[in-house]
Design an enzyme around this catalytic site. Structure first.
Site, PDB file in Angstrom:
ATOM      1  N   LYS A 118       0.808  -1.218   0.000  1.00 16.78           N
ATOM      2  CA  LYS A 118       0.000   0.000   0.000  1.00 16.78           C
ATOM      3  C   LYS A 118       0.846   1.276   0.000  1.00 16.78           C
ATOM      4  O   LYS A 118       0.388   2.333  -0.442  1.00 16.78           O
ATOM      5  CB  LYS A 118      -0.912   0.003   1.233  1.00 16.78           C
ATOM      6  CG  LYS A 118      -1.942  -1.107   1.238  1.00 16.78           C
ATOM      7  CD  LYS A 118      -2.675  -1.206   2.545  1.00 16.78           C
ATOM      8  CE  LYS A 118      -1.850  -1.870   3.627  1.00 16.78           C
ATOM      9  NZ  LYS A 118      -1.576  -3.286   3.372  1.00 16.78           N
ATOM     10  N   VAL A 176      -6.316  -3.123  -1.156  1.00 13.73           N
ATOM     11  CA  VAL A 176      -7.521  -2.856  -0.352  1.00 13.73           C
ATOM     12  C   VAL A 176      -8.423  -4.077  -0.436  1.00 13.73           C
ATOM     13  O   VAL A 176      -8.899  -4.433  -1.507  1.00 13.73           O
ATOM     14  CB  VAL A 176      -8.286  -1.614  -0.864  1.00 13.73           C
ATOM     15  CG1 VAL A 176      -9.507  -1.362   0.016  1.00 13.73           C
ATOM     16  CG2 VAL A 176      -7.388  -0.398  -0.902  1.00 13.73           C
ATOM     17  N   GLY A 223      -1.350 -14.735  15.316  1.00 16.05           N
ATOM     18  CA  GLY A 223      -0.650 -14.211  14.144  1.00 16.05           C
ATOM     19  C   GLY A 223      -1.470 -13.237  13.322  1.00 16.05           C
ATOM     20  O   GLY A 223      -1.107 -12.915  12.189  1.00 16.05           O
ATOM     21  N   ASP A 228      -2.630   1.630   8.899  1.00 16.15           N
ATOM     22  CA  ASP A 228      -2.824   0.712   7.784  1.00 16.15           C
ATOM     23  C   ASP A 228      -4.191   0.949   7.136  1.00 16.15           C
ATOM     24  O   ASP A 228      -4.318   0.986   5.907  1.00 16.15           O
ATOM     25  CB  ASP A 228      -2.716  -0.730   8.275  1.00 16.15           C
ATOM     26  CG  ASP A 228      -2.877  -1.743   7.140  1.00 16.15           C
ATOM     27  OD1 ASP A 228      -2.025  -1.742   6.240  1.00 16.15           O
ATOM     28  OD2 ASP A 228      -3.859  -2.502   7.151  1.00 16.15           O
ATOM     29  N   LYS A 283      -5.253   2.454   3.265  1.00 15.06           N
ATOM     30  CA  LYS A 283      -6.255   1.842   2.399  1.00 15.06           C
ATOM     31  C   LYS A 283      -7.356   2.843   2.051  1.00 15.06           C
ATOM     32  O   LYS A 283      -7.810   2.906   0.892  1.00 15.06           O
ATOM     33  CB  LYS A 283      -6.855   0.612   3.080  1.00 15.06           C
ATOM     34  CG  LYS A 283      -5.874  -0.531   3.285  1.00 15.06           C
ATOM     35  CD  LYS A 283      -6.528  -1.678   4.049  1.00 15.06           C
ATOM     36  CE  LYS A 283      -5.544  -2.813   4.310  1.00 15.06           C
ATOM     37  NZ  LYS A 283      -6.153  -3.899   5.112  1.00 15.06           N
TER      38      LYS A 283
END
Length: 842
Positions: A607, A637, A692, A706, A710
């Site tokens: 991104k 995205v 995870g 993050d 997007k």
């Protein structure tokens, strides 16, 4: 320099021999414009007509020569008057035709007077067929709005003298092509070049011999480093056998260069063996297609074609041959017999099609064209007069009416039983084999048989090797991608394995060729321009999973050093439609810009390049447009969800996106679901970290950055001009916790439990739930916690799934909703793969 997307198209005599054929050829050229060079042959039969005029003049038959000139005028005039609509353009072409015909008459008159027809004069006559047709072709393109430039072949194809005649001066051709064609092509002009002709050592016009226009196309493709050459003819492609002898013969879907050369040498007149010579070094694929059957995929000839499941690919035959044999017990152990045999034939100017010798050295036999049989025998009788007299050689025998049948296929090498399968069906059909030869490469078994048995032998062999079961490939012309994986972590490895698993489907069902040619991690780049095999790619994946680096060493390359590594290892490779896949998380916008400048299409899972400042974002797409490249980023995205594709289709349909709501983080979606079920915030974060779902430092997810990236990508996709600093971001922790390490944050996250429990309770009272939402509207972009109705699309979202809610002019009351897995290496790799396939198929 990476291989260009340029293609070379050649149209043969039948493809330009009538108004209807010309219309189809011009349409094929229009579809390929502007990144194409078109090579045009003379009309069908025109070269023979022009040469017959010279021969008639040499014989003193001025009437026949004049009639040939008249036919030259008439045939081209009919084409011009039927097809060229503009009166000025038509008048210009007719004037050019008249000038060419007058020159032809003058040349013939000179030949008739001097009674001499030199090679230079013969070539000057023959060249006008291609030259006038190329002018007509360029005019037809003009009338159809295709910008083009006519280029004289003698300015781009140069030859030098060799012991066997003329051969292309490849370095000079390359320099000339870049100079004469590079400019027009860079301006978006399609180039039209007459085939079959070039410039000789002294600058004179020369012709390139049989299949000369095909040869012209191959030379230009090599000079321009084209991505492919397509020869348009009046046949569907090379066939498994001559259909006149074998009714169930099939078109060969693909062949290796060497297989095609063998077939061409042994009688497949569709293609001359030298056509492939310029292409082999640069691995430029060659396509044979039918002008009159554009929907058929034809035959693809390339370096990357393997043996496949058919050990034998095709059969071909040469008839009208003769078998000569030199026999005698006195030959055994006598050195030089074979050398003297072929030296005598060479001195007499005779060519040999096949050679076979007994291991006892008591006989040697070979095949020559039947027209040369008597001359060949006389040459041998003279050469071995003493041996015949003394009895060292018993006889020189001649057998006429012989045919050569060649069995060709890469898969024959190293496979036991092929020779037995070749001879057994012939024995069953009572076909006698006079001689047999096989080269050390095991690519070809050649049989000498009686000509009357030829068709019967071909049918028997075709049935034995089940060649009627061969089927054409899906149309794969131009449908290819050479993939470089930048980042060989979880996403890169998942993509590599998906590519491995789907290869058969891509090739045979979609007609697409996708090969991984490079892999890059922090240690550097590895590349194989031929493409990594499935086993080699799996070995790279295993190496990374064992914690090893692609190139060893312990030091990570900085981005500037990485650019240097790419320039050294990848950019010079001659790749067909290169695609650079960025599966890293680096701020590498400048590197991506450099990759585009070097001619690579780009697919992003990363991104950060698209969240760079607006000026860089604009520069990336401007460069892609200027270079005619794709820059796709569906996986940035929603991973594999068709979010950006949906936005594109809405825009194409004329709809306007007003508001976008998005739950764009699988990690934060999981946390919100857990909070709604009463799990304390700290416990939910620790569970996500253990599973995870978060980055090693969970603050990287909880910061909201993050999601902000997007959201910015979505906003820019629908046309908003914004920077990351314009996005209002609400992190899920207070400022004073921003400086904690990952383990420290996990240890202290309990301090936030009470606040989140309170916000969950407040939402529940209103029959709402908390969601971490990206909101894009006329006011800008906001990213943070929102309380949404339990029954709304976002309210019903659970777990790791992502969701995009689109309110548009047409979806005002009931929004368009896209929901599904939005995280994980497999789904992200699938999103990247869809982008790669879209580029390959474009």
């Amino acid at each position: 320099m990476a291989k260009t997307s340029l293609q070379v198209l050649k149209f043969g005599g039948t493809s330009v021999g009538s108004p209807e054929a010309l219309r189809l050829a011009v349409e094929r050229a229009r579809e390929a414009a502007p990144k194409a060079v078109v090579v045009v042959s003379a009309m069908q039969g025109m070269t023979d007509l022009l040469l017959s005029a010279g021969s008639a003049a040499l014989a003193g038959d001025r009437v026949a020569a004049s009639e040939a000139a008249g036919q030259y005028r008439t045939r081209h005039r009919e084409i011009i008057e039927q097809m060229v609509l503009g009166p000025r353009l038509r008048a210009r072409l007719l004037a050019s035709l008249e000038q060419s015909a007058a020159q032809m008459e003058a040349i013939c008159e000179s030949v008739a007077v001097l009674r001499e027809l030199t090679n230079r004069t013969r070539d000057a006559l023959a060249a006008r067929g291609e030259r006038i047709l190329a002018q007509i072709f360029a005019a037809l393109l003009d009338e159809r709005g295709v910008r083009n430039q006519l280029v004289d072949a003698t300015k781009v194809i140069f030859t030098v003298s060799t012991g066997d005649g003329l051969w292309p001066d490849f370095p000079r051709c390359e320099r000339a092509a870049q100079k004469q064609l590079g400019g027009p092509l860079s301006k978006g002009l399609l180039a039209v070049v007459p085939g079959f002709i070039g410039a000789g050592p002294e600058g004179e016009v020369v012709t390139l011999g049989r299949g000369g226009s095909d040869f012209s196309a191959a030379i230009l493709a090599r000079s321009l480093d084209a991505s492919r050459v397509t020869l348009f003819k009046d046949v569907d492609g090379l066939m498994t056998a001559d259909p006149r002898a074998v009714p169930d013969a099939r078109v060969l879907p693909e062949l290796h260069y060497r297989e095609a050369a063998e077939l061409a040498y042994y009688g497949a007149k569709v293609l001359h063996p030298r056509t492939m010579v310029p292409l082999v070094e640069k691995r430029i694929p060659l396509f044979l297609r039918n002008t009159f059957n554009p929907g058929f995929s034809g035959t693809r000839i390339a370096q990357d074609v393997g043996a496949g499941s058919y050990p034998v690919k095709a059969l071909t035959a040469i008839q009208g041959q003769a078998l000569l044999s030199v026999e005698g017990n006195g030959m055994m152990g006598v050195p030089g017999i074979a050398a003297r045999t072929f030296a005598a034939l060479s001195a007499a100017g005779h060519s040999v099609s096949m050679i076979s010798q007994a291991s006892s050295e008591s006989s040697i036999c070979f095949v020559v064209p039947q027209a040369e049989a008597d001359g060949s025998k006389k040459a041998l009788v003279r050469a071995f007069a003493l041996e015949l007299q003394t009895g060292l050689i018993d006889a020189i025998k001649l057998e006429r009416e012989v045919a050569l049948v060649a069995v060709v296929g890469l898969g024959m090498a190293g496979r036991p039983g092929i020779a037995a399968r070749t001879t057994a069906p012939l024995a069953k059909e009572k076909v006698n084999i006079h001689a047999i030869a096989q080269g050390s490469s095991e690519l070809n078994i050649t049989l000498a048989i009686s000509q009357q048995d030829c068709a019967k032998a071909l049918r028997a062999l075709h049935q034995e090797f089940q060649l009627d079961k061969l089927r054409p490939l899906a149309d794969s012309q131009g449908r290819e991608a050479s993939v470089v994986l930048f980042g060989f972590g979880q996403i890169g490895r998942a993509l590599a394995r998906q590519l491995n698993h789907q290869q058969s489907y891509f090739r045979h069902d979609l007609g697409i060729s996708v090969r991984v040619v490079g892999a890059v991690d922090r240690s550097g780049a590895k590349a194989d321009e031929r493409g990594y095999s499935a086993a080699a790619l799996e070995e790279l994946c295993a190496r990374k999973e064992q914690g090893r680096r692609l190139k060893g060493g312990k030091k990570d390359l900085t981005l500037p050093h990485m650019q240097g590594e790419l320039a050294k290892v990848l950019f010079p490779l001659p790749l067909a439609r290169p695609v650079f896949v960025d599966a890293t998380a680096q701020d590498d916008a400048q590197l991506i810009l450099d990759v585009l400048e070097h001619g690579f299409n780009v697919v992003l899972a990363n991104k950060k390049p698209l969240a760079a400042p607006q000026a860089m974002f604009d520069a990336l797409f401007a460069t892609a447009r200027r270079k005619g490249l794709a820059l796709r980023y569906e996986a940035t995205v929603g991973a594999g969800l068709p979010v950006l594709d949906t936005l594109k289709k809405l825009k194409e349909a004329g709809d306007e996106v007003r508001t976008v709501l998005g739950a764009l983080s699988g990690t934060l979606g999981y946390l919100m679901t857990e909070l709604g079920e009463g799990v304390p915030f700290s416990q939910a974060v620790r569970a996500a970290h253990k599973a995870g779902y978060t980055e090693p430092d969970p603050k990287d997810d909880l910061s909201g950055m993050d999601v902000a990236r997007k959201a910015l990508i979505l906003a820019r996709t629908i046309g908003r001009k914004l920077d990351l600093s314009d996005v209002a971001v609400e992190p899920l922790f207070p400022k004073e916790m921003a400086w904690l390490s990952g383990p420290e944050f996990l240890a202290q996250a309990g301090a936030l439990d009470k606040e989140f429990a309170s916000r969950v309770a407040a939402a529940r009272k209103k029959k709402e739930v908390l969601r971490y939402v990206a909101r894009i509207d006329e006011k800008g972009i906001k990213v943070g916690l929102e309380s949404v109705s339990e029954g709304s699309p976002l309210g019903r979202l659970k777990g790791l799934d992502n969701q995009i809610v689109l309110y548009t002019d047409r979806y005002r009351q009931n929004p368009l909703v896209v929901t599904g897995p939005g995280a994980g290496a497999e789904v992200t790799a699938a999103g990247v793969l869809n982008d790669v396939l879209a580029i390959a198929a474009s």
